[in-house]
Scaffold this active site. Structure first.
Site, PDB file in Angstrom:
ATOM      1  CG  ASN A  77       8.077  -1.029   0.055  1.00  0.00           C
ATOM      2  OD1 ASN A  77       7.454  -1.694   1.321  1.00  0.00           O
ATOM      3  ND2 ASN A  77       8.846  -0.406   0.314  1.00  0.00           N
ATOM      4  CE1 TYR A  79       8.536   5.908   2.943  1.00  0.00           C
ATOM      5  CE2 TYR A  79       6.706   7.021   3.380  1.00  0.00           C
ATOM      6  CZ  TYR A  79       7.488   5.928   3.407  1.00  0.00           C
ATOM      7  OH  TYR A  79       6.621   5.695   4.280  1.00  0.00           O
ATOM      8  CG  ASP A 110       0.840 -17.256   8.401  1.00  0.00           C
ATOM      9  OD1 ASP A 110       1.604 -16.541   8.949  1.00  0.00           O
ATOM     10  OD2 ASP A 110      -0.469 -16.873   9.110  1.00  0.00           O
ATOM     11  NE  ARG A 158       9.016   7.010   8.426  1.00  0.00           N
ATOM     12  CZ  ARG A 158       7.996   6.704   7.274  1.00  0.00           C
ATOM     13  NH1 ARG A 158       8.689   5.617   7.106  1.00  0.00           N
ATOM     14  NH2 ARG A 158       7.186   6.962   7.088  1.00  0.00           N
ATOM     15  N   PRO A 174       0.936  -1.787   0.281  1.00  0.00           N
ATOM     16  CG  PRO A 174      -0.191  -1.165   2.320  1.00  0.00           C
ATOM     17  CD  PRO A 174       0.492  -2.280   0.756  1.00  0.00           C
ATOM     18  CG  ASN A 175      -0.501   3.792   0.713  1.00  0.00           C
ATOM     19  OD1 ASN A 175      -1.385   4.978   0.317  1.00  0.00           O
ATOM     20  ND2 ASN A 175      -1.064   4.277   2.144  1.00  0.00           N
ATOM     21  NE  ARG A 199       2.739   7.143   1.638  1.00  0.00           N
ATOM     22  CZ  ARG A 199       3.548   6.291   2.350  1.00  0.00           C
ATOM     23  NH1 ARG A 199       3.921   5.311   1.062  1.00  0.00           N
ATOM     24  NH2 ARG A 199       3.710   5.744   3.654  1.00  0.00           N
ATOM     25  CD  GLU A 207      10.293  -6.978   6.055  1.00  0.00           C
ATOM     26  OE1 GLU A 207       9.367  -7.617   6.081  1.00  0.00           O
ATOM     27  OE2 GLU A 207      10.724  -5.337   6.460  1.00  0.00           O
ATOM     28  CG  HIS A 240      11.001  -1.709   4.749  1.00  0.00           C
ATOM     29  ND1 HIS A 240       9.539  -1.658   4.668  1.00  0.00           N
ATOM     30  CD2 HIS A 240      11.229  -2.400   5.681  1.00  0.00           C
ATOM     31  CE1 HIS A 240       8.967  -2.506   5.198  1.00  0.00           C
ATOM     32  NE2 HIS A 240      10.013  -3.460   6.066  1.00  0.00           N
ATOM     33  CB  ILE A 241      11.836   3.514   0.567  1.00  0.00           C
ATOM     34  CG1 ILE A 241      11.183   2.981  -0.796  1.00  0.00           C
ATOM     35  CG2 ILE A 241      12.325   5.413  -0.185  1.00  0.00           C
ATOM     36  CD1 ILE A 241       9.296   3.860  -1.431  1.00  0.00           C
ATOM     37  CB  SER A 242      12.440   5.605   4.977  1.00  0.00           C
ATOM     38  OG  SER A 242      11.101   4.598   6.249  1.00  0.00           O
ATOM     39  CB  ALA A 266       0.687   0.288   6.412  1.00  0.00           C
TER      40      ALA A 266
END
Length: 147
Positions: free
Chosen positions: A74, A22, A87, A107, A9-10, A17, A98, A100-102, A77
């Site tokens: 990624n 980001y 799962d 955070r 999501p997003n 955003r 996995e 993550h950009i940030s 949330a």
């Protein structure tokens, strides 16, 4: 070799955003650098994005039988609370990274916990969009070292 890159999501709203977190580069830019890196690495890279949990799970499950050699994900949330995505990732045996950009560990406290990372081979966080490119290199290396 086939890499599946899943964005939750997003992620499609990068460049729109929270640019201070980001960055200003948009999703089209991300798709472009992934395509160029795939060409450089001589791999097939399929990018899948959805804001819903169910379609992400369906795509992970499809990877079981469609020739996918590694997954880069990624989860957005969902990283922090989707046991269903966790799962699904646990049910497939190919390497999973996995991303993550940030840097999620600098955070909000709730972002410090990943329920999906424990079933992944590795995690990359805080390297911006380049993290996807490093993940692609790592996924190729992991797959090649397992063969």
């Amino acid at each position: 070799m086939k890499l599946l890159i899943i964005n939750g999501p997003n992620i499609n709203f990068i460049g729109i955003r929270e640019k201070n977190i980001y960055g200003a580069k948009d999703y089209a830019y991300l798709l472009d650098i992934i395509a160029k890196k795939a060409e450089e690495l001589e791999v097939e890279a399929e990018v899948f994005q959805d804001n819903g949990e169910g379609p992400i799970i369906d795509r992970i499950q499809k990877a079981y039988s469609d020739g996918t050699d590694a997954i880069i994900i990624n989860p957005g949330a969902y990283t922090h609370y989707s046991y269903a995505i966790r799962d699904a990732l646990a049910s497939v045996t190919m390497p999973k990274i996995e991303i993550h950009i940030s840097n999620v560990y600098t955070r909000d406290e709730f972002r410090h916990t990943s329920v999906t990372a424990p079933v992944c081979t590795a995690q990359i966080a805080g390297l911006g969009l380049n993290g996807y490119l490093y993940a692609m290199e790592a996924a190729k290396d992991i797959v090649n070292s397992n063969n």
